[in-house]
Design an enzyme around this catalytic site. Sequence first.
Site, short mmCIF file in Angstrom:
data_model
loop_
_atom_site.label_atom_id
_atom_site.label_comp_id
_atom_site.label_asym_id
_atom_site.label_seq_id
_atom_site.Cartn_x
_atom_site.Cartn_y
_atom_site.Cartn_z
CD GLU A 165 0.19 -13.51 -9.24
OE1 GLU A 165 1.14 -14.16 -9.72
OE2 GLU A 165 -0.16 -13.61 -8.06
CB CYS A 217 4.05 -12.30 -3.98
SG CYS A 217 4.80 -11.54 -5.43
CB CYS A 260 2.28 -9.89 -8.07
SG CYS A 260 3.37 -11.09 -8.86
#
Length: 132
Positions: free
Chosen positions: A55, A91, A94
């Site tokens: 990401e 996560c 991100c």
Amino acid sequence: MDKMDLVKLAIEAREMAYTPYSHYCVGAALETADGKVYKGCNIENAAYGPTNCAERTAFFKAVSEGDLKFTQIAIVGAPKGEQISDFCAPCGVCRQVMSEFCDGDTFLIHLYDGEEIRSYTLKELLPLSFSL
Ligand code: THU
């Protein structure tokens, strides 16, 4: 762009994942407000800490090219050589990077498990986010 088309680009992006340590490959496809798509994969490192998630790779590619407005991202992940069979949620780091550039109420995060797409707003995944 249709969310399934964005998922397909995330699956394509996953092919480039560099994962000699975890062998877990993630792909992301990030759409800008004007319809451009940036793909990203995770890029691991022997020192572990410098590893970059898929990401963030997509976001940093976009921002470094001058794109700062985004509407949606698709994310897929699975062990190397395996088909997508579970949802891969972004996560915390991100999510925080997304919150720097995206509106919590409107930015959409699409997760795909090989059968179904589940979509969330950024605010659903990161309520009460930190900002200055
Ligand atoms: N990973 C991502 O690319 N995105 C996430 O949001 C979660 C984790 C990567 C980092 C590492 O290369 C591998 O997945 C296993 O943690």
